[in-house]
Structure formats: structure tokens, C-alpha cells
Motif scaffolding. Sequence first.
Motif, PDB file in Angstrom:
ATOM      1  N   PRO A  11       0.831  -1.199   0.000  1.00  0.00           N
ATOM      2  CA  PRO A  11       0.000   0.000   0.000  1.00  0.00           C
ATOM      3  C   PRO A  11       0.872   1.259   0.000  1.00  0.00           C
ATOM      4  O   PRO A  11       2.007   1.233   0.461  1.00  0.00           O
ATOM      5  CB  PRO A  11      -0.793  -0.088   1.308  1.00  0.00           C
ATOM      6  N   GLN A  12       0.315   2.365  -0.509  1.00  0.00           N
ATOM      7  CA  GLN A  12       1.000   3.649  -0.413  1.00  0.00           C
ATOM      8  C   GLN A  12       1.278   3.928   1.068  1.00  0.00           C
ATOM      9  O   GLN A  12       0.469   3.604   1.919  1.00  0.00           O
ATOM     10  CB  GLN A  12       0.128   4.763  -0.968  1.00  0.00           C
ATOM     11  N   GLY A  13       2.398   4.518   1.367  1.00  0.00           N
ATOM     12  CA  GLY A  13       2.720   4.849   2.746  1.00  0.00           C
ATOM     13  C   GLY A  13       3.968   4.126   3.220  1.00  0.00           C
ATOM     14  O   GLY A  13       4.763   3.631   2.416  1.00  0.00           O
ATOM     15  N   PRO A  14       4.131   4.025   4.524  1.00  0.00           N
ATOM     16  CA  PRO A  14       5.391   3.523   5.090  1.00  0.00           C
ATOM     17  C   PRO A  14       5.623   2.016   4.969  1.00  0.00           C
ATOM     18  O   PRO A  14       6.735   1.547   5.216  1.00  0.00           O
ATOM     19  CB  PRO A  14       5.306   3.944   6.562  1.00  0.00           C
ATOM     20  N   VAL A  32      16.802  -2.858  -2.851  1.00  0.00           N
ATOM     21  CA  VAL A  32      15.358  -2.794  -3.076  1.00  0.00           C
ATOM     22  C   VAL A  32      15.030  -1.408  -3.605  1.00  0.00           C
ATOM     23  O   VAL A  32      15.332  -0.401  -2.964  1.00  0.00           O
ATOM     24  CB  VAL A  32      14.552  -3.068  -1.789  1.00  0.00           C
ATOM     25  N   ASN A  33      14.434  -1.353  -4.786  1.00  0.00           N
ATOM     26  CA  ASN A  33      13.933  -0.097  -5.342  1.00  0.00           C
ATOM     27  C   ASN A  33      12.463   0.015  -4.984  1.00  0.00           C
ATOM     28  O   ASN A  33      11.737  -0.987  -5.026  1.00  0.00           O
ATOM     29  CB  ASN A  33      14.058  -0.062  -6.862  1.00  0.00           C
ATOM     30  N   ILE A  34      12.020   1.219  -4.638  1.00  0.00           N
ATOM     31  CA  ILE A  34      10.607   1.461  -4.364  1.00  0.00           C
ATOM     32  C   ILE A  34      10.099   2.480  -5.374  1.00  0.00           C
ATOM     33  O   ILE A  34      10.620   3.589  -5.464  1.00  0.00           O
ATOM     34  CB  ILE A  34      10.391   1.981  -2.923  1.00  0.00           C
ATOM     35  N   VAL A  35       9.100   2.063  -6.144  1.00  0.00           N
ATOM     36  CA  VAL A  35       8.458   2.938  -7.125  1.00  0.00           C
ATOM     37  C   VAL A  35       7.110   3.332  -6.537  1.00  0.00           C
ATOM     38  O   VAL A  35       6.210   2.497  -6.422  1.00  0.00           O
ATOM     39  CB  VAL A  35       8.284   2.217  -8.485  1.00  0.00           C
ATOM     40  N   LYS A  36       6.982   4.598  -6.158  1.00  0.00           N
ATOM     41  CA  LYS A  36       5.755   5.078  -5.513  1.00  0.00           C
ATOM     42  C   LYS A  36       4.734   5.535  -6.546  1.00  0.00           C
ATOM     43  O   LYS A  36       5.080   5.860  -7.674  1.00  0.00           O
ATOM     44  CB  LYS A  36       6.079   6.246  -4.586  1.00  0.00           C
ATOM     45  N   GLY A  37       3.470   5.535  -6.124  1.00  0.00           N
ATOM     46  CA  GLY A  37       2.422   6.130  -6.935  1.00  0.00           C
ATOM     47  C   GLY A  37       1.923   5.286  -8.086  1.00  0.00           C
ATOM     48  O   GLY A  37       1.378   5.812  -9.049  1.00  0.00           O
ATOM     49  N   MET A  38       2.089   3.998  -8.000  1.00  0.00           N
ATOM     50  CA  MET A  38       1.651   3.108  -9.065  1.00  0.00           C
ATOM     51  C   MET A  38       0.133   2.882  -8.948  1.00  0.00           C
ATOM     52  O   MET A  38      -0.386   2.673  -7.852  1.00  0.00           O
ATOM     53  CB  MET A  38       2.388   1.769  -8.929  1.00  0.00           C
ATOM     54  N   ALA A  51      -6.220   0.277  -6.728  1.00  0.00           N
ATOM     55  CA  ALA A  51      -5.516   0.788  -5.554  1.00  0.00           C
ATOM     56  C   ALA A  51      -4.294   1.571  -5.999  1.00  0.00           C
ATOM     57  O   ALA A  51      -3.733   1.303  -7.068  1.00  0.00           O
ATOM     58  CB  ALA A  51      -5.092  -0.367  -4.644  1.00  0.00           C
ATOM     59  N   ARG A  52      -3.897   2.543  -5.191  1.00  0.00           N
ATOM     60  CA  ARG A  52      -2.626   3.223  -5.369  1.00  0.00           C
ATOM     61  C   ARG A  52      -1.631   2.450  -4.526  1.00  0.00           C
ATOM     62  O   ARG A  52      -1.851   2.231  -3.334  1.00  0.00           O
ATOM     63  CB  ARG A  52      -2.706   4.675  -4.892  1.00  0.00           C
ATOM     64  N   GLU A  53      -0.540   2.008  -5.139  1.00  0.00           N
ATOM     65  CA  GLU A  53       0.423   1.162  -4.447  1.00  0.00           C
ATOM     66  C   GLU A  53       1.850   1.624  -4.731  1.00  0.00           C
ATOM     67  O   GLU A  53       2.080   2.471  -5.580  1.00  0.00           O
ATOM     68  CB  GLU A  53       0.286  -0.293  -4.910  1.00  0.00           C
ATOM     69  N   SER A  54       2.754   1.016  -3.995  1.00  0.00           N
ATOM     70  CA  SER A  54       4.180   1.128  -4.288  1.00  0.00           C
ATOM     71  C   SER A  54       4.649  -0.223  -4.800  1.00  0.00           C
ATOM     72  O   SER A  54       4.189  -1.269  -4.332  1.00  0.00           O
ATOM     73  CB  SER A  54       4.965   1.488  -3.021  1.00  0.00           C
ATOM     74  N   LEU A  55       5.558  -0.187  -5.757  1.00  0.00           N
ATOM     75  CA  LEU A  55       6.153  -1.408  -6.295  1.00  0.00           C
ATOM     76  C   LEU A  55       7.568  -1.528  -5.739  1.00  0.00           C
ATOM     77  O   LEU A  55       8.353  -0.588  -5.833  1.00  0.00           O
ATOM     78  CB  LEU A  55       6.200  -1.357  -7.820  1.00  0.00           C
ATOM     79  N   LEU A  56       7.871  -2.668  -5.158  1.00  0.00           N
ATOM     80  CA  LEU A  56       9.224  -2.956  -4.682  1.00  0.00           C
ATOM     81  C   LEU A  56       9.885  -3.900  -5.670  1.00  0.00           C
ATOM     82  O   LEU A  56       9.274  -4.895  -6.083  1.00  0.00           O
ATOM     83  CB  LEU A  56       9.197  -3.615  -3.302  1.00  0.00           C
ATOM     84  N   ILE A  57      11.106  -3.598  -6.035  1.00  0.00           N
ATOM     85  CA  ILE A  57      11.896  -4.448  -6.923  1.00  0.00           C
ATOM     86  C   ILE A  57      13.175  -4.789  -6.177  1.00  0.00           C
ATOM     87  O   ILE A  57      14.013  -3.913  -5.936  1.00  0.00           O
ATOM     88  CB  ILE A  57      12.226  -3.746  -8.251  1.00  0.00           C
ATOM     89  N   ALA A  58      13.306  -6.041  -5.782  1.00  0.00           N
ATOM     90  CA  ALA A  58      14.448  -6.479  -4.977  1.00  0.00           C
ATOM     91  C   ALA A  58      15.382  -7.336  -5.814  1.00  0.00           C
ATOM     92  O   ALA A  58      14.939  -8.191  -6.573  1.00  0.00           O
ATOM     93  CB  ALA A  58      13.955  -7.271  -3.776  1.00  0.00           C
ATOM     94  N   LYS A  59      16.679  -7.096  -5.671  1.00  0.00           N
ATOM     95  CA  LYS A  59      17.687  -7.906  -6.353  1.00  0.00           C
ATOM     96  C   LYS A  59      18.306  -8.857  -5.343  1.00  0.00           C
ATOM     97  O   LYS A  59      18.725  -8.446  -4.258  1.00  0.00           O
ATOM     98  CB  LYS A  59      18.777  -7.033  -6.973  1.00  0.00           C
ATOM     99  N   SER A  77       0.560  -6.432   5.033  1.00  0.00           N
ATOM    100  CA  SER A  77      -0.819  -6.141   5.440  1.00  0.00           C
ATOM    101  C   SER A  77      -1.863  -6.782   4.522  1.00  0.00           C
ATOM    102  O   SER A  77      -3.024  -6.922   4.914  1.00  0.00           O
ATOM    103  CB  SER A  77      -1.044  -4.626   5.476  1.00  0.00           C
ATOM    104  N   TYR A  78      -1.486  -7.179   3.315  1.00  0.00           N
ATOM    105  CA  TYR A  78      -2.440  -7.811   2.403  1.00  0.00           C
ATOM    106  C   TYR A  78      -2.595  -9.289   2.747  1.00  0.00           C
ATOM    107  O   TYR A  78      -1.613  -9.969   3.028  1.00  0.00           O
ATOM    108  CB  TYR A  78      -1.966  -7.729   0.951  1.00  0.00           C
ATOM    109  N   SER A  79      -3.823  -9.792   2.647  1.00  0.00           N
ATOM    110  CA  SER A  79      -4.031 -11.229   2.865  1.00  0.00           C
ATOM    111  C   SER A  79      -3.473 -12.037   1.694  1.00  0.00           C
ATOM    112  O   SER A  79      -3.050 -13.177   1.871  1.00  0.00           O
ATOM    113  CB  SER A  79      -5.517 -11.539   3.080  1.00  0.00           C
TER     114      SER A  79
END
Length: 109
Positions: A11-14, A32-38, A51-59, A77-79
Motif C-alpha cells: 500500500p502507499q505509505g510507510p 530494493v527499489n521502491i516505485v511510488k504512486g503506481m 488501488a494506489r500502491e508502491s512497487l518494490l523491486i528487490a535484487k 498487510s495484504y491477505s
Amino acid sequence: MKYCMVFMTAPQGPEARSLADMLLKKRLCACVNIVKGMASFFWWQGRIDAARESLLIAKTEQRLLKKIVREVRRVHSYSVCEIIAMPIVAGSAPYLEWISASLRKGRTA
């Protein structure tokens, strides 16, 4: 292939930053890259949702995928949270070596 990228949404946020910090501190990912506002659009409970989300891209290395899935699912937080991996088929040798070095405990790359 030894290396992979793991894509996760949060989710958007911390929460995205918290997930990135946890993965890095446990040395499960080198970066880990965080792309906000997706904007995400998806099927959920029989209807199309958004939903407005953030995308995490981990190497990371593929050997750590099961641990990553377990740890992310434990705190997310997501089921039903998105955690998908794609192999890195090629890349800059120094960067790939840096990934491996960063995942070793007690080492700083």
C-alpha cells in the motif's frame, strides 16, 4: 540462473519502506527499489478493484526466494500479497558480484 529480481506491491505509505528495510537487514536482498504512486487494477472478491500502491523491486539470489516469501507474507498487510520473481539472465559482472557480496553476513560491499 543464480540471480533474480523479486517484485512486490505494498500500500502507499510507510509499509513499502518497512518491507525494504526488513529484507535488507536480514540480508535477503542486496538492493530494493521502491516505485511510488503506481496505479493497480485487479480482480478482487469477484469484481474489478483499484488501488494506489508502491512497487518494490528487490535484487537477490534465487536460493533466498523461499525465505523472502515467508518473511514478506509474515509482515505484509495484504491477505494475498504479490511476490513474484524473474530470473536475471545476464548483467554487469561487477554488479552481480556485488549482489552476492552484499548477501553475505558480516560483509559490506
